[in-house]
Design a protein around this motif. Structure first.
Motif, PDB file in Angstrom:
ATOM      1  N   SER A  53      -4.318  -7.944  -1.329  1.00 33.22           N
ATOM      2  CA  SER A  53      -5.163  -9.124  -1.920  1.00 33.22           C
ATOM      3  C   SER A  53      -6.062  -8.606  -2.758  1.00 33.22           C
ATOM      4  CB  SER A  53      -5.871 -10.083  -0.609  1.00 33.22           C
ATOM      5  OG  SER A  53      -6.738 -10.694  -1.006  1.00 33.22           O
ATOM      6  N   GLN A  54      -5.925  -8.677  -4.007  1.00 32.41           N
ATOM      7  CA  GLN A  54      -6.697  -8.273  -5.186  1.00 32.41           C
ATOM      8  C   GLN A  54      -8.172  -9.202  -5.025  1.00 32.41           C
ATOM      9  OE1 GLN A  54      -3.822  -8.360  -8.340  1.00 32.41           O
ATOM     10  NE2 GLN A  54      -4.640  -6.551  -8.381  1.00 32.41           N
ATOM     11  N   LYS A  55      -8.234 -10.396  -4.696  1.00 35.31           N
ATOM     12  CA  LYS A  55      -9.221 -11.192  -4.515  1.00 35.31           C
ATOM     13  C   LYS A  55     -10.119 -10.584  -3.490  1.00 35.31           C
ATOM     14  CE  LYS A  55     -10.920 -15.808  -4.689  1.00 35.31           C
ATOM     15  NZ  LYS A  55     -10.501 -17.192  -4.566  1.00 35.31           N
ATOM     16  N   VAL A  70      -7.338  -2.942   5.380  1.00 36.58           N
ATOM     17  CA  VAL A  70      -8.175  -1.922   4.903  1.00 36.58           C
ATOM     18  C   VAL A  70      -8.650  -2.252   3.360  1.00 36.58           C
ATOM     19  CG1 VAL A  70      -8.335   0.583   4.140  1.00 36.58           C
ATOM     20  CG2 VAL A  70      -6.978   0.041   5.901  1.00 36.58           C
ATOM     21  N   LYS A  71     -10.070  -2.358   3.218  1.00 36.90           N
ATOM     22  CA  LYS A  71     -10.560  -2.549   1.985  1.00 36.90           C
ATOM     23  C   LYS A  71     -10.319  -1.424   0.855  1.00 36.90           C
ATOM     24  CE  LYS A  71     -14.012  -5.197   1.529  1.00 36.90           C
ATOM     25  NZ  LYS A  71     -13.263  -6.676   1.023  1.00 36.90           N
ATOM     26  N   TYR A  72     -10.323  -1.730  -0.218  1.00 33.84           N
ATOM     27  CA  TYR A  72     -10.309  -0.686  -1.311  1.00 33.84           C
ATOM     28  C   TYR A  72     -11.249  -0.983  -2.471  1.00 33.84           C
ATOM     29  CZ  TYR A  72      -7.575  -4.047  -4.002  1.00 33.84           C
ATOM     30  OH  TYR A  72      -6.967  -5.091  -4.830  1.00 33.84           O
ATOM     31  N   ASP A  73     -11.821  -0.281  -3.097  1.00 31.01           N
ATOM     32  CA  ASP A  73     -12.599  -0.405  -4.372  1.00 31.01           C
ATOM     33  C   ASP A  73     -11.930   0.184  -5.391  1.00 31.01           C
ATOM     34  OD1 ASP A  73     -13.734   2.150  -3.877  1.00 31.01           O
ATOM     35  OD2 ASP A  73     -15.428   0.987  -2.687  1.00 31.01           O
ATOM     36  N   GLU A  74     -12.958   0.345  -6.412  1.00 30.11           N
ATOM     37  CA  GLU A  74     -12.470   1.141  -7.850  1.00 30.11           C
ATOM     38  C   GLU A  74     -12.524   2.590  -7.453  1.00 30.11           C
ATOM     39  OE1 GLU A  74     -16.923   0.625  -7.416  1.00 30.11           O
ATOM     40  OE2 GLU A  74     -15.329  -1.019  -7.719  1.00 30.11           O
ATOM     41  N   SER A  75     -13.291   3.095  -6.456  1.00 30.72           N
ATOM     42  CA  SER A  75     -13.118   4.448  -6.286  1.00 30.72           C
ATOM     43  C   SER A  75     -11.847   4.975  -5.458  1.00 30.72           C
ATOM     44  CB  SER A  75     -14.442   4.869  -5.567  1.00 30.72           C
ATOM     45  OG  SER A  75     -14.407   4.445  -4.212  1.00 30.72           O
ATOM     46  N   THR A  76     -10.999   4.146  -5.126  1.00 31.46           N
ATOM     47  CA  THR A  76      -9.911   4.561  -4.282  1.00 31.46           C
ATOM     48  C   THR A  76      -8.983   4.995  -5.322  1.00 31.46           C
ATOM     49  OG1 THR A  76     -10.122   2.418  -2.834  1.00 31.46           O
ATOM     50  CG2 THR A  76      -8.055   3.547  -2.819  1.00 31.46           C
ATOM     51  N   LYS A  77      -8.629   6.172  -4.869  1.00 35.65           N
ATOM     52  CA  LYS A  77      -7.645   7.216  -5.602  1.00 35.65           C
ATOM     53  C   LYS A  77      -6.147   6.684  -5.186  1.00 35.65           C
ATOM     54  CE  LYS A  77     -10.562  11.162  -6.252  1.00 35.65           C
ATOM     55  NZ  LYS A  77     -11.554  10.404  -6.701  1.00 35.65           N
ATOM     56  N   VAL A  81       1.425   5.845  -7.961  1.00 34.94           N
ATOM     57  CA  VAL A  81       1.621   4.550  -8.332  1.00 34.94           C
ATOM     58  C   VAL A  81       0.533   4.419  -9.057  1.00 34.94           C
ATOM     59  CG1 VAL A  81       0.314   3.342  -6.525  1.00 34.94           C
ATOM     60  CG2 VAL A  81       2.031   2.090  -7.628  1.00 34.94           C
ATOM     61  N   GLU A  82       0.721   3.765 -10.364  1.00 32.70           N
ATOM     62  CA  GLU A  82      -0.354   3.521 -11.376  1.00 32.70           C
ATOM     63  C   GLU A  82      -1.631   2.458 -10.928  1.00 32.70           C
ATOM     64  OE1 GLU A  82       0.499   3.152 -15.407  1.00 32.70           O
ATOM     65  OE2 GLU A  82       2.082   4.663 -15.103  1.00 32.70           O
ATOM     66  N   LYS A  83      -1.009   1.368 -10.361  1.00 29.49           N
ATOM     67  CA  LYS A  83      -1.930   0.075  -9.947  1.00 29.49           C
ATOM     68  C   LYS A  83      -1.433  -0.407  -8.537  1.00 29.49           C
ATOM     69  CE  LYS A  83      -2.627  -1.658 -14.500  1.00 29.49           C
ATOM     70  NZ  LYS A  83      -2.466  -2.915 -15.275  1.00 29.49           N
ATOM     71  N   ILE A  84      -2.525  -0.724  -8.030  1.00 31.17           N
ATOM     72  CA  ILE A  84      -2.302  -1.086  -6.449  1.00 31.17           C
ATOM     73  C   ILE A  84      -1.399  -2.162  -6.277  1.00 31.17           C
ATOM     74  CG2 ILE A  84      -4.255  -2.610  -6.058  1.00 31.17           C
ATOM     75  CD1 ILE A  84      -4.937  -0.786  -3.475  1.00 31.17           C
ATOM     76  N   ASN A  85      -1.482  -3.147  -7.058  1.00 27.39           N
ATOM     77  CA  ASN A  85      -0.345  -4.001  -7.040  1.00 27.39           C
ATOM     78  C   ASN A  85       0.906  -3.951  -7.534  1.00 27.39           C
ATOM     79  OD1 ASN A  85      -0.974  -4.251  -9.967  1.00 27.39           O
ATOM     80  ND2 ASN A  85      -1.198  -6.162  -9.989  1.00 27.39           N
ATOM     81  N   LYS A  86       1.287  -2.585  -7.878  1.00 21.65           N
ATOM     82  CA  LYS A  86       2.490  -2.086  -8.144  1.00 21.65           C
ATOM     83  C   LYS A  86       3.289  -1.433  -6.932  1.00 21.65           C
ATOM     84  CE  LYS A  86       2.411  -3.685 -12.289  1.00 21.65           C
ATOM     85  NZ  LYS A  86       3.158  -4.870 -12.624  1.00 21.65           N
TER      86      LYS A  86
END
Length: 189
Positions: A53-55, A70-77, A81-86
Motif C-alpha cells: 500500500s503506497q498510500k 510492515v511500514k517502509y519509508d524513503e530510507s528502506t533499501k 528490485v528498483e521500486k517497491i511496487n514492482k
C-alpha cells in the motif's frame, strides 16, 4: 447511554490492540520453506510478498498462516528490485526490520534471486517429452512443489516429494541409484 457505549467500544479496541501486539510476538518470522537454507533471526521476516500500500507505506508478508504488515519509508533499501511496487505477488522476500514508536519498519527488502542451475543439469521440455513418449530410458519424475500444487496438476507419472519435506519422504525414491531422477518445481526461485 451513548457515552457509556463509546467508552465500552474504546475499551474493546484497547484490549484488541493489546492482544494483537502480544499475538504478533508469537507469529513466525520465517516460512518453513525458508528454513531449508536460513535460520530464524529476530531482525528478519522471511516469507512471500502479498501486497503493498503506497498510500499507507506498508507491505504485507505471508509467513506460513500468518501475515506481517510492515511500514517502509524513503530510507528502506531495496535489493533485487528498483521500486517497491514492482515486487511480484507471491515472490519470496526477506525484510530486515526494526521497531520505531511501537511499529515495525523495513530497513531493507531483498528479493530472492533466481536459482543458478548448471546447464548440464537441466533437461529441456522436448527432451523430457521424448523420454516419456519413447520409454527407452528408465527414469523417475519428482514434482517438488507443495502437495496442493501437485494435486492441481502434474506431469503424468510424477511422484510428489515436496522439497521442504524431502528428507522425510526420500524413501519414495528408487533404490537403484542408476535411474535418472528428474525434478521440477514452480519456478527458478
Amino acid at each position: 447511554m451513548l457515552k457509556r457505549s463509546v467508552v465500552s467500544l474504546l475499551a474493546i479496541f484497547v484490549v484488541l490492540a493489546l492482544f494483537s501486539s502480544a499475538h504478533s510476538a508469537e507469529k513466525p518470522k520465517i516460512a518453513p520453506i525458508c528454513m531449508q537454507c536460513h535460520v530464524p533471526d529476530d531482525k528478519l521476516i522471511r516469507g512471500t510478498f502479498v501486497s503493498v500500500s503506497q498510500k499507507a507505506e506498508t507491505i504485507q508478508i505471508q509467513v506460513g498462516p500468518s501475515t506481517w504488515i510492515v511500514k517502509y519509508d524513503e530510507s528502506t533499501k531495496l535489493n533485487g528490485v528498483e521500486k517497491i511496487n514492482k515486487i511480484p505477488r507471491e515472490k519470496e522476500i526477506s525484510v530486515e526490520i526494526e521497531e520505531k514508536n511501537g511499529q515495525l519498519y523495513a530497513k531493507g527488502i531483498s528479493i530472492k534471486p533466481p536459482a543458478k542451475v548448471p546447464e548440464e543439469k537441466l533437461i529441456k521440455a522436448e527432451d523430457l517429452a521424448r523420454l516419456i513418449e519413447t520409454k527407452k530410458e528408465r527414469f523417475v519424475i519428482i514434482d517438488s512443489r507443495p502437495a496442493p500444487r501437485y494435486h492441481e496438476g502434474h506431469i503424468p507419472g510424477a511422484i510428489s516429494i515436496y522439497d521442504s519435506e524431502f528428507e522425510k519422504h526420500s524413501g519414495r525414491l528408487p533404490e537403484d541409484k542408476d535411474i535418472l531422477l528428474i525434478f521440477y518445481c514452480g519456478g527458478v526461485t
